[in-house]
Design an enzyme around this catalytic site. Sequence first.
Site, PDB file in Angstrom:
ATOM      1  N   GLY A   1       0.838  -1.053  -0.053  1.00  0.00           N
ATOM      2  CA  GLY A   1       0.138   0.078   0.019  1.00  0.00           C
ATOM      3  C   GLY A   1       0.876   1.221   0.002  1.00  0.00           C
ATOM      4  N   GLY A   2       2.033   1.327  -0.511  1.00  0.00           N
ATOM      5  CA  GLY A   2       2.985   2.196  -0.605  1.00  0.00           C
ATOM      6  C   GLY A   2       3.417   2.988   0.827  1.00  0.00           C
TER       7      GLY A   2
ATOM      8  N   SER B   1       3.851  -5.191  -3.156  1.00  0.00           N
ATOM      9  CA  SER B   1       4.213  -3.736  -3.160  1.00  0.00           C
ATOM     10  C   SER B   1       5.043  -3.563  -2.013  1.00  0.00           C
ATOM     11  CB  SER B   1       2.753  -3.051  -3.262  1.00  0.00           C
ATOM     12  OG  SER B   1       3.009  -1.870  -3.427  1.00  0.00           O
TER      13      SER B   1
END
Length: 141
Positions: free
Chosen positions: A49-50, A131
Site C-alpha cells: 500500500g505504498g 508492493s
Amino acid sequence: NTDQSFPGFPGSEMWNPNTDLSEDCLYLNVWIPTPKPKNATVMIWIYGGGFQTGTSSLPVYDGKFLARVERVIVVSVNYRVGALGFLALPGNPEAPGNLGLFDQQLALQWVQKNIAAFGGNPKSVTLFGESAGAGSVGLHL
C-alpha cells in the site's frame, strides 16, 4: 479454533468503510492447519500500500486456505502506515522515521519466540508480501 482478525491502523483503509480500524493495531493474525502441526513451515505476509495505506485484516489476505491446503502456518502483520509509521524528521527523536518497519521487526521477533507454541518451526520462516510489503521483505533481509 477462532476466526477473528484484528483491526488495521486508522487512515489506512478510510476508503473502505467496512474495515475494522484502531490505533491499537500492532497485532498478528495467525492461521494454523488442522490438526495442529508439529514443526511446520511458517509464512509471514506483509501487506502493501505504498507505506501509506493497507491492513492485513482485509478479507483478500485471509490465510486460512493457504494454511489448510499447504499445511503451513500463515502469519499476517499489521503495522503503522502513513505519517505515524514513516514520517522522518532528522534530528527529532519524536519522529525518527521508519516506525512501521520497526513494527514489522517486532512481529518477526515475536514469531521467532512464540511460533513453536502454534506448531511452527522458527528455523523455517518465509517472508512474503506485495508492493510495499515486498519492499519491506527486502529491507528485513
